[in-house]
Scaffold this motif. Structure first.
Motif, mmCIF file in Angstrom:
data_model
loop_
_atom_site.group_PDB
_atom_site.id
_atom_site.type_symbol
_atom_site.label_atom_id
_atom_site.label_comp_id
_atom_site.label_asym_id
_atom_site.label_seq_id
_atom_site.Cartn_x
_atom_site.Cartn_y
_atom_site.Cartn_z
ATOM 1 N N THR A 318 0.824 -1.201 0.000
ATOM 2 C CA THR A 318 0.000 0.000 0.000
ATOM 3 C C THR A 318 0.861 1.254 0.000
ATOM 4 O O THR A 318 2.010 1.242 0.445
ATOM 5 C CB THR A 318 -0.944 0.021 1.227
ATOM 6 N N ASP A 319 0.298 2.330 -0.517
ATOM 7 C CA ASP A 319 1.007 3.611 -0.560
ATOM 8 C C ASP A 319 0.616 4.514 0.601
ATOM 9 O O ASP A 319 1.362 5.436 0.947
ATOM 10 C CB ASP A 319 0.706 4.350 -1.876
ATOM 11 N N ALA A 320 -0.578 4.291 1.182
ATOM 12 C CA ALA A 320 -1.064 5.164 2.243
ATOM 13 C C ALA A 320 -2.018 4.404 3.154
ATOM 14 O O ALA A 320 -2.651 3.433 2.747
ATOM 15 C CB ALA A 320 -1.765 6.377 1.649
ATOM 16 N N VAL A 321 -2.102 4.859 4.395
ATOM 17 C CA VAL A 321 -3.012 4.279 5.381
ATOM 18 C C VAL A 321 -3.942 5.383 5.870
ATOM 19 O O VAL A 321 -3.496 6.496 6.170
ATOM 20 C CB VAL A 321 -2.239 3.692 6.581
ATOM 21 N N ILE A 322 -5.234 5.079 5.920
ATOM 22 C CA ILE A 322 -6.221 6.042 6.406
ATOM 23 C C ILE A 322 -6.471 5.804 7.890
ATOM 24 O O ILE A 322 -6.767 4.687 8.302
ATOM 25 C CB ILE A 322 -7.537 5.952 5.610
ATOM 26 N N VAL A 323 -6.362 6.865 8.673
ATOM 27 C CA VAL A 323 -6.506 6.801 10.119
ATOM 28 C C VAL A 323 -7.695 7.651 10.536
ATOM 29 O O VAL A 323 -7.815 8.805 10.114
ATOM 30 C CB VAL A 323 -5.235 7.322 10.816
ATOM 31 N N GLU A 324 -8.595 7.075 11.353
ATOM 32 C CA GLU A 324 -9.719 7.842 11.887
ATOM 33 C C GLU A 324 -9.375 8.321 13.296
ATOM 34 O O GLU A 324 -8.986 7.531 14.149
ATOM 35 C CB GLU A 324 -10.996 6.995 11.934
ATOM 36 N N VAL A 325 -9.533 9.610 13.528
ATOM 37 C CA VAL A 325 -9.238 10.210 14.818
ATOM 38 C C VAL A 325 -10.511 10.838 15.373
ATOM 39 O O VAL A 325 -11.129 11.681 14.720
ATOM 40 C CB VAL A 325 -8.147 11.296 14.692
ATOM 41 N N THR A 326 -10.911 10.401 16.569
ATOM 42 C CA THR A 326 -12.063 10.991 17.255
ATOM 43 C C THR A 326 -11.542 11.959 18.305
ATOM 44 O O THR A 326 -10.803 11.557 19.208
ATOM 45 C CB THR A 326 -12.926 9.921 17.924
ATOM 46 N N CYS A 327 -11.895 13.212 18.205
ATOM 47 C CA CYS A 327 -11.405 14.225 19.129
ATOM 48 C C CYS A 327 -11.912 13.929 20.535
ATOM 49 O O CYS A 327 -13.122 13.783 20.746
ATOM 50 C CB CYS A 327 -11.861 15.613 18.684
ATOM 51 N N PRO A 328 -11.013 13.854 21.527
ATOM 52 C CA PRO A 328 -11.447 13.579 22.898
ATOM 53 C C PRO A 328 -12.212 14.737 23.525
ATOM 54 O O PRO A 328 -12.885 14.562 24.540
ATOM 55 C CB PRO A 328 -10.129 13.333 23.633
ATOM 56 N N SER A 334 -12.185 12.847 12.344
ATOM 57 C CA SER A 334 -11.405 13.316 11.203
ATOM 58 C C SER A 334 -10.647 12.146 10.599
ATOM 59 O O SER A 334 -10.307 11.188 11.304
ATOM 60 C CB SER A 334 -10.408 14.402 11.631
ATOM 61 N N LYS A 335 -10.381 12.221 9.313
ATOM 62 C CA LYS A 335 -9.610 11.189 8.628
ATOM 63 C C LYS A 335 -8.244 11.728 8.246
ATOM 64 O O LYS A 335 -8.149 12.770 7.596
ATOM 65 C CB LYS A 335 -10.362 10.683 7.391
ATOM 66 N N LEU A 336 -7.217 11.013 8.685
ATOM 67 C CA LEU A 336 -5.844 11.391 8.351
ATOM 68 C C LEU A 336 -5.283 10.406 7.339
ATOM 69 O O LEU A 336 -5.627 9.217 7.361
ATOM 70 C CB LEU A 336 -4.960 11.381 9.598
ATOM 71 N N GLN A 337 -4.434 10.891 6.477
ATOM 72 C CA GLN A 337 -3.797 10.029 5.493
ATOM 73 C C GLN A 337 -2.310 9.945 5.807
ATOM 74 O O GLN A 337 -1.587 10.948 5.745
ATOM 75 C CB GLN A 337 -3.991 10.585 4.075
ATOM 76 N N PRO A 361 -10.028 20.137 13.551
ATOM 77 C CA PRO A 361 -10.538 21.279 12.787
ATOM 78 C C PRO A 361 -11.813 21.888 13.372
ATOM 79 O O PRO A 361 -12.170 23.006 13.048
ATOM 80 C CB PRO A 361 -10.801 20.680 11.400
ATOM 81 N N THR A 362 -12.478 21.142 14.265
ATOM 82 C CA THR A 362 -13.726 21.641 14.852
ATOM 83 C C THR A 362 -13.480 22.494 16.091
ATOM 84 O O THR A 362 -14.013 23.598 16.225
ATOM 85 C CB THR A 362 -14.658 20.468 15.206
ATOM 86 N N CYS A 363 -12.665 21.995 17.014
ATOM 87 C CA CYS A 363 -12.460 22.720 18.283
ATOM 88 C C CYS A 363 -11.014 23.131 18.516
ATOM 89 O O CYS A 363 -10.702 23.746 19.536
ATOM 90 C CB CYS A 363 -12.949 21.883 19.453
ATOM 91 N N GLU A 364 -10.118 22.705 17.599
ATOM 92 C CA GLU A 364 -8.690 23.049 17.664
ATOM 93 C C GLU A 364 -7.944 22.381 18.824
ATOM 94 O O GLU A 364 -6.854 22.798 19.192
ATOM 95 C CB GLU A 364 -8.477 24.570 17.710
#
Length: 389
Positions: A318-328, A334-337, A361-364
């Protein structure tokens, strides 16, 4: 200089913390006669983390058994750090350990409360020091949005019963509470309390007392009935909400000695104490500086659980992995690549920053993604690169 300050001055990153933890585990194993060593640890107070994630739970069994399968010896030291959780899962863990090993010791460098104490009571040897703490094993119940002791509920019902028997009348203030509790709920409370007491009684008699053959003062042989009676007394004391008053109460060496439970105070062994304390310090620093909230590890392998971050295990090509981050803080997802080689950034995705920090991006709020970088690099055997087409 304390160990925490010493390691802070070294400014260790996540990889270096992991390497140093492994080094201390090898030291502990050597000092204990080259026994197998397994760590089952949770962050006791991860900010903004749901308590259920930190507790002993069913989802821990797969990583626990995975790490257990890497070990091949006949004697094990389990390093345990937990605030508690499911007694049923604790039972499964103990059974797995004793099915595999002739001898199991439990080392508690910090806290092993509630279900953690239940696990500790299954050790052939229990190693703690003055800074360590176990806790009461009185079952906790959730009722009308509140968590409380099963022992306290049963005792409360008995108090009402005694008042009625003595006065011949029921205080009207009790009526709303009694209407809300069914006989089935009372039975569940009693079952929950007896479950912990039965497990600890059985395990103490079977494992902790298995080599208790003669009384130390009289040299008279110890009978099985005496082992069971002593085990029952200790289990009853550990369950006694009236004695401890709160479920989070710390039970220290002096409390255990008062119960006539023999433990090993490892602070009396300077080299071993240093190795265990260094490992525990590194473990706390790992929790404090990363999004890791649970650690399952041996001297040579590990599985780490990360809070609010998931990554699809990458195939080798694979060239990239998609990571899901839930803001605590705000729970925004958010999805990170994470690129493993220079690739275009997909629409709606965010870059995986070189400094391992992601700003929601929502609450910084700033989120540490150091641990997930390491997870991706271990699984893919490739470095994450900060290159986007």
């Amino acid at each position: 200089m304390g160990y925490y300050t010493e390691y802070l001055d070294q400014t260790l990153n996540a990889q270096q913390l992991g390497d140093e933890r492994k080094r201390q585990l090898r030291r502990i194993s050597e000092l204990r006669g080259n026994r197998d060593i397994l760590v089952y640890a949770a962050d006791l107070d991860k900010p903004n983390t749901p308590p259920a994630l930190l507790s002993i739970g069913y989802s821990d069994l797969v990583p626990f058994h995975d790490q257990l399968s890497n070990l091949k010896g006949s004697k094990l030291d389990l390093i345990l750090e937990t605030g508690g959780g499911s007694g049923e899962v604790a039972e499964d863990i103990v059974r797995s350990l004793h099915e595999k090993y002739e001898e199991v010791a439990v080392i508690v460098p910090g806290w092993a409360k509630s279900a953690g104490t239940i696990i500790a009571m299954a050790g052939d040897e229990i190693l703690i020091e003055p800074a360590s703490a176990l806790g009461p094993i009185d079952a906790q119940l959730s009722w009308q949005g509140k968590v409380f002791s099963a022992d306290a509920l049963i005792e409360g019902m008995e108090k009402i019963k005694r008042e009625v028997e003595e006065s011949g009348t029921l205080n009207r203030a009790y009526i709303p509470m009694l209407q809300a509790i069914s006989p089935g709920e009372l039975q569940s409370a009693e079952n929950a309390l007896n479950f912990a007491k039965t497990l600890v009684t059985d395990w103490l008699a079977r494992y902790k007392f298995k080599n208790w053959n003669t009384h130390s003062t009289t040299e008279i042989a110890v009978t099985e009935d005496e082992k069971n009676r002593r085990a029952s007394e200790i289990a009853t004391t550990l369950c006694d909400h009236k004695k401890w008053l709160t479920h989070g109460r710390s039970i220290k060496i002096s409390d255990l000695e008062e119960m006539r439970l023999r433990i090993t105070d490892y602070s009396q062994q300077p080299d071993l104490a240093e190795a265990i304390r260094r490992y525990h310090t590194l473990l706390q620093m790992t929790f404090d500086t990363t999004s890791i909230y649970k650690v399952f590890e041996t001297q040579d392998s590990q599985i780490l659980k990360f809070f609010a971050i998931t990554a699809v295990p990458p195939p080798q090509d694979t060239d990239a992995v998609i990571v899901e981050v839930t803001c605590p803080k705000c729970s925004a997802v958010s999805k990170l690549q994470a690129n493993l080689k220079k690739s275009p950034l997909q629409a709606g995705h965010h870059r995986f920053s070189a400094d391992n920090r992601f700003k929601c991006p929502t609450c910084e709020a700033e989120i540490d993604i150091t641990g997930v970088r390491r997870q991706i690099e271990v699984q893919s055997k490739k470095p994450v690169v900060d290159e986007y087409a």
